[in-house]
Scaffold this motif. Structure first.
Motif, PDB file in Angstrom:
ATOM      1  N   VAL A   8       0.846  -1.189   0.000  1.00  0.00           N
ATOM      2  CA  VAL A   8       0.000   0.000   0.000  1.00  0.00           C
ATOM      3  C   VAL A   8       0.886   1.244   0.000  1.00  0.00           C
ATOM      4  O   VAL A   8       0.614   2.207  -0.719  1.00  0.00           O
ATOM      5  N   LYS A   9       1.961   1.225   0.772  1.00  0.00           N
ATOM      6  CA  LYS A   9       2.857   2.382   0.829  1.00  0.00           C
ATOM      7  C   LYS A   9       3.395   2.741  -0.553  1.00  0.00           C
ATOM      8  O   LYS A   9       3.432   3.917  -0.928  1.00  0.00           O
ATOM      9  N   ARG A  10       3.815   1.761  -1.320  1.00  0.00           N
ATOM     10  CA  ARG A  10       4.356   2.017  -2.657  1.00  0.00           C
ATOM     11  C   ARG A  10       3.294   2.656  -3.545  1.00  0.00           C
ATOM     12  O   ARG A  10       3.550   3.604  -4.266  1.00  0.00           O
ATOM     13  N   THR A  36      -2.019   2.657  12.877  1.00  0.00           N
ATOM     14  CA  THR A  36      -2.670   3.169  11.670  1.00  0.00           C
ATOM     15  C   THR A  36      -1.859   4.332  11.119  1.00  0.00           C
ATOM     16  O   THR A  36      -1.576   5.292  11.836  1.00  0.00           O
ATOM     17  N   GLU A  37      -1.487   4.232   9.841  1.00  0.00           N
ATOM     18  CA  GLU A  37      -0.708   5.285   9.198  1.00  0.00           C
ATOM     19  C   GLU A  37      -1.631   6.245   8.461  1.00  0.00           C
ATOM     20  O   GLU A  37      -2.646   5.844   7.905  1.00  0.00           O
ATOM     21  N   GLN A  77      -1.907  -1.278  10.209  1.00  0.00           N
ATOM     22  CA  GLN A  77      -0.569  -1.854  10.175  1.00  0.00           C
ATOM     23  C   GLN A  77      -0.483  -3.053   9.224  1.00  0.00           C
ATOM     24  O   GLN A  77       0.542  -3.278   8.605  1.00  0.00           O
ATOM     25  N   SER A  78      -1.555  -3.797   9.082  1.00  0.00           N
ATOM     26  CA  SER A  78      -1.544  -4.955   8.183  1.00  0.00           C
ATOM     27  C   SER A  78      -1.334  -4.543   6.731  1.00  0.00           C
ATOM     28  O   SER A  78      -0.806  -5.294   5.930  1.00  0.00           O
TER      29      SER A  78
END
Length: 105
Positions: free
Chosen positions: A34-36, A53-54, A69-70
């Motif tokens: 997800v970050k990418r 949670t980000e 986080q998952s």
């Protein structure tokens, strides 16, 4: 690109166990994350809550993305209207543009 393994917290680490491979320190998120995908659509990390949670943001477009986080899915929200949509990683990979009330083509 070097081989990487993915840890439980979705961070990449080189398969060799060393953070530097052939003189290169790669700080990019894993390709299948997800970050990418959030980076690809122009968001930047903003904060991480106590529960992991980000929050990622694009202040110019008024766009907020949050994910647990998952890291299996993310909720994107137009901060002006509070309209949101939760997308899986597969759906995020299809996004090429996000229109908001603040910015639309």
């Amino acid at each position: 690109m070097t081989d990487t393994t993915t840890t439980a917290d979705s961070e990449a680490s080189p398969a060799t166990g060393s953070p530097v491979v052939d003189g290169v320190l790669d700080l990019r998120p894993p390709a299948e994350s997800v970050k990418r995908e959030l980076c690809h659509i122009g968001l930047e990390w903003s904060s991480t809550d106590a529960d992991g949670t980000e929050a990622w943001r694009d202040y110019q477009r008024g766009l907020l993305a949050t994910f647990p986080q998952s890291g299996g899915e993310a909720t994107l929200t137009d901060i002006k209207t509070n309209i949101s949509q939760t997308l899986t990683l597969a759906q995020l990979k299809q996004v090429t543009r996000v229109d908001t009330m603040t910015a639309a083509d």
